[in-house]
Design a protein around this motif. Structure first.
Motif, PDB file in Angstrom:
ATOM      1  N   GLY A  19       0.812  -1.212   0.000  1.00 24.29           N
ATOM      2  CA  GLY A  19       0.000   0.000   0.000  1.00 24.29           C
ATOM      3  C   GLY A  19       0.846   1.262   0.000  1.00 24.29           C
ATOM      4  N   GLN A  20       1.934   1.248   0.780  1.00 27.93           N
ATOM      5  CA  GLN A  20       2.826   2.413   0.820  1.00 27.93           C
ATOM      6  C   GLN A  20       3.472   2.637  -0.546  1.00 27.93           C
ATOM      7  N   LEU A  21       3.895   1.557  -1.180  1.00 31.41           N
ATOM      8  CA  LEU A  21       4.520   1.687  -2.501  1.00 31.41           C
ATOM      9  C   LEU A  21       3.513   2.153  -3.550  1.00 31.41           C
ATOM     10  N   GLN A  22       2.267   1.708  -3.412  1.00 30.71           N
ATOM     11  CA  GLN A  22       1.234   2.160  -4.351  1.00 30.71           C
ATOM     12  C   GLN A  22       0.985   3.658  -4.199  1.00 30.71           C
ATOM     13  N   ILE A  23       0.924   4.128  -2.964  1.00 27.11           N
ATOM     14  CA  ILE A  23       0.739   5.563  -2.726  1.00 27.11           C
ATOM     15  C   ILE A  23       1.949   6.337  -3.227  1.00 27.11           C
ATOM     16  N   LEU A  24       3.128   5.814  -2.961  1.00 24.65           N
ATOM     17  CA  LEU A  24       4.352   6.458  -3.425  1.00 24.65           C
ATOM     18  C   LEU A  24       4.358   6.577  -4.943  1.00 24.65           C
ATOM     19  N   SER A  25       3.882   5.548  -5.624  1.00 22.79           N
ATOM     20  CA  SER A  25       3.903   5.554  -7.090  1.00 22.79           C
ATOM     21  C   SER A  25       3.003   6.649  -7.678  1.00 22.79           C
ATOM     22  N   LYS A  26       2.030   7.123  -6.920  1.00 20.05           N
ATOM     23  CA  LYS A  26       1.143   8.191  -7.402  1.00 20.05           C
ATOM     24  C   LYS A  26       1.896   9.508  -7.590  1.00 20.05           C
ATOM     25  N   THR A  37      18.939   4.440  -1.225  1.00 16.48           N
ATOM     26  CA  THR A  37      20.198   4.786  -0.565  1.00 16.48           C
ATOM     27  C   THR A  37      20.585   3.701   0.434  1.00 16.48           C
ATOM     28  N   ASN A  38      21.822   3.744   0.902  1.00 17.78           N
ATOM     29  CA  ASN A  38      22.254   2.773   1.912  1.00 17.78           C
ATOM     30  C   ASN A  38      21.709   3.136   3.293  1.00 17.78           C
ATOM     31  N   PHE A  39      20.924   4.184   3.383  1.00 22.30           N
ATOM     32  CA  PHE A  39      20.281   4.539   4.644  1.00 22.30           C
ATOM     33  C   PHE A  39      18.800   4.211   4.612  1.00 22.30           C
ATOM     34  N   GLN A  40      18.474   3.205   3.807  1.00 28.64           N
ATOM     35  CA  GLN A  40      17.128   2.664   3.760  1.00 28.64           C
ATOM     36  C   GLN A  40      16.104   3.737   3.391  1.00 28.64           C
ATOM     37  N   GLN A  41      16.534   4.700   2.580  1.00 27.63           N
ATOM     38  CA  GLN A  41      15.654   5.749   2.095  1.00 27.63           C
ATOM     39  C   GLN A  41      15.476   5.604   0.588  1.00 27.63           C
ATOM     40  N   LEU A  42      14.317   6.030   0.107  1.00 29.04           N
ATOM     41  CA  LEU A  42      14.085   6.157  -1.323  1.00 29.04           C
ATOM     42  C   LEU A  42      14.080   7.643  -1.638  1.00 29.04           C
ATOM     43  N   TYR A  43      14.830   8.052  -2.655  1.00 31.55           N
ATOM     44  CA  TYR A  43      14.824   9.443  -3.094  1.00 31.55           C
ATOM     45  C   TYR A  43      13.870   9.569  -4.277  1.00 31.55           C
ATOM     46  N   ILE A  44      12.916  10.472  -4.140  1.00 28.76           N
ATOM     47  CA  ILE A  44      12.009  10.763  -5.242  1.00 28.76           C
ATOM     48  C   ILE A  44      12.114  12.251  -5.567  1.00 28.76           C
ATOM     49  N   GLU A  45      11.685  12.621  -6.762  1.00 29.26           N
ATOM     50  CA  GLU A  45      11.673  14.028  -7.146  1.00 29.26           C
ATOM     51  C   GLU A  45      10.235  14.512  -7.187  1.00 29.26           C
ATOM     52  N   VAL A  46      10.010  15.679  -6.574  1.00 27.99           N
ATOM     53  CA  VAL A  46       8.681  16.256  -6.454  1.00 27.99           C
ATOM     54  C   VAL A  46       8.753  17.707  -6.923  1.00 27.99           C
ATOM     55  N   GLU A  47       7.688  18.182  -7.546  1.00 23.86           N
ATOM     56  CA  GLU A  47       7.620  19.593  -7.933  1.00 23.86           C
ATOM     57  C   GLU A  47       7.776  20.456  -6.680  1.00 23.86           C
ATOM     58  N   ASP A  48       8.534  21.548  -6.795  1.00 22.91           N
ATOM     59  CA  ASP A  48       8.817  22.412  -5.646  1.00 22.91           C
ATOM     60  C   ASP A  48       7.564  22.823  -4.879  1.00 22.91           C
ATOM     61  N   ASP A  49       6.514  23.167  -5.603  1.00 22.11           N
ATOM     62  CA  ASP A  49       5.313  23.659  -4.941  1.00 22.11           C
ATOM     63  C   ASP A  49       4.422  22.537  -4.394  1.00 22.11           C
ATOM     64  N   GLN A  50       4.847  21.277  -4.561  1.00 22.50           N
ATOM     65  CA  GLN A  50       4.044  20.150  -4.077  1.00 22.50           C
ATOM     66  C   GLN A  50       4.706  19.396  -2.929  1.00 22.50           C
ATOM     67  N   VAL A  51       5.886  19.840  -2.498  1.00 21.81           N
ATOM     68  CA  VAL A  51       6.638  19.108  -1.475  1.00 21.81           C
ATOM     69  C   VAL A  51       5.826  18.929  -0.196  1.00 21.81           C
ATOM     70  N   GLU A  52       5.238  19.987   0.312  1.00 19.51           N
ATOM     71  CA  GLU A  52       4.479  19.888   1.569  1.00 19.51           C
ATOM     72  C   GLU A  52       3.269  18.971   1.428  1.00 19.51           C
ATOM     73  N   ASP A  53       2.537  19.094   0.322  1.00 17.37           N
ATOM     74  CA  ASP A  53       1.348  18.285   0.100  1.00 17.37           C
ATOM     75  C   ASP A  53       1.713  16.809  -0.052  1.00 17.37           C
ATOM     76  N   VAL A  54       2.727  16.518  -0.855  1.00 16.69           N
ATOM     77  CA  VAL A  54       3.155  15.126  -1.059  1.00 16.69           C
ATOM     78  C   VAL A  54       3.683  14.539   0.256  1.00 16.69           C
ATOM     79  N   SER A  55       4.466  15.311   1.000  1.00 19.59           N
ATOM     80  CA  SER A  55       4.990  14.839   2.289  1.00 19.59           C
ATOM     81  C   SER A  55       3.851  14.470   3.228  1.00 19.59           C
ATOM     82  N   ALA A  56       2.837  15.323   3.307  1.00 26.45           N
ATOM     83  CA  ALA A  56       1.699  15.068   4.193  1.00 26.45           C
ATOM     84  C   ALA A  56       0.967  13.790   3.800  1.00 26.45           C
ATOM     85  N   LYS A  57       0.774  13.563   2.498  1.00 22.93           N
ATOM     86  CA  LYS A  57       0.067  12.364   2.036  1.00 22.93           C
ATOM     87  C   LYS A  57       0.883  11.104   2.275  1.00 22.93           C
ATOM     88  N   LEU A  58       2.190  11.185   2.073  1.00 23.16           N
ATOM     89  CA  LEU A  58       3.040  10.021   2.327  1.00 23.16           C
ATOM     90  C   LEU A  58       3.104   9.708   3.821  1.00 23.16           C
TER      91      LEU A  58
END
Length: 197
Positions: A19-26, A37-58
């Protein structure tokens, strides 16, 4: 576009749910590559004006998000093979909450392990925490990469939970305040002196 680090949170290993990966794929374009990354993080690219909204949804989906760049990375952990309570998963979660994402002169890599087996590799990270029985030890200045790779050295031991939080936060505050721009943590320790932390 702005990079955003996505982490599944501190648990029994770094595991994302379907479910998390499905939401991430949106929030990732079909042509976009996702960096692991080797710190168990996934780096994604988000439009500058959508960072807060995408962060909240994730984050609503149970994912943690962090800025990418000169910040404290998420806490690398062991798999808590002897159990969440025995190895202090709640303490690792709280430590991560307190330090991950803080601004520093150069990316800072912390690690936590719940027993002396040190599966979270705390001795080759900038700040390493080892739980031994009911107390904690902090190691500083490990470096896993480069020809100058080295093991961390013991900074404090026999710490309580509160002492652990305070000591880690204090080390990071000193690094943020006194470190030079782009100065690796191990070089900062050598110049500044562990005794001055």
């Amino acid at each position: 576009m702005k990079k955003l680090a996505v982490h599944p949170g501190i648990s029994f290993g770094a595991k994302f749910t379907k479910g998390q990966l499905q939401i991430l794929s949106k929030y990732v374009a079909d042509s976009t590559e996702i960096e692991l990354t080797n710190f168990q993080q996934l780096y994604i690219e988000v439009e500058d004006d959508q960072v807060e909204d995408v962060s909240a949804k994730l984050e609503a989906a149970g994912l943690n998000t962090y800025p990418v760049g000169l910040y404290v990375k998420t806490l690398r952990t062991c798999n808590f093979c002897q159990g969440a309570e025995e190895e202090g998963m709640d303490i690792a979660i709280e430590l991560n909450r307190r330090i991950a994402g803080k601004s520093v002169p150069f990316p800072l890599r912390p690690a936590y392990t719940g027993c002396p087996n040190a599966c979270g590799e705390p001795l080759v990270h900038d700040i390493g925490v080892v739980k031994i029985g009911e107390t904690f030890s902090i190691y500083l200045g490990g470096k896993a990469k480069g020809l100058d790779a080295k093991m961390a050295t013991l900074y404090k031991e026999n710490l309580t939970e509160d002492d652990l939080y305070h000591a880690c936060e204090s080390v990071i505050e000193n690094y943020e305040k006194h470190g030079k721009k782009r100065e690796h943590f191990s070089k900062f320790l050598k110049r500044f002196g562990v005794e001055n932390l």
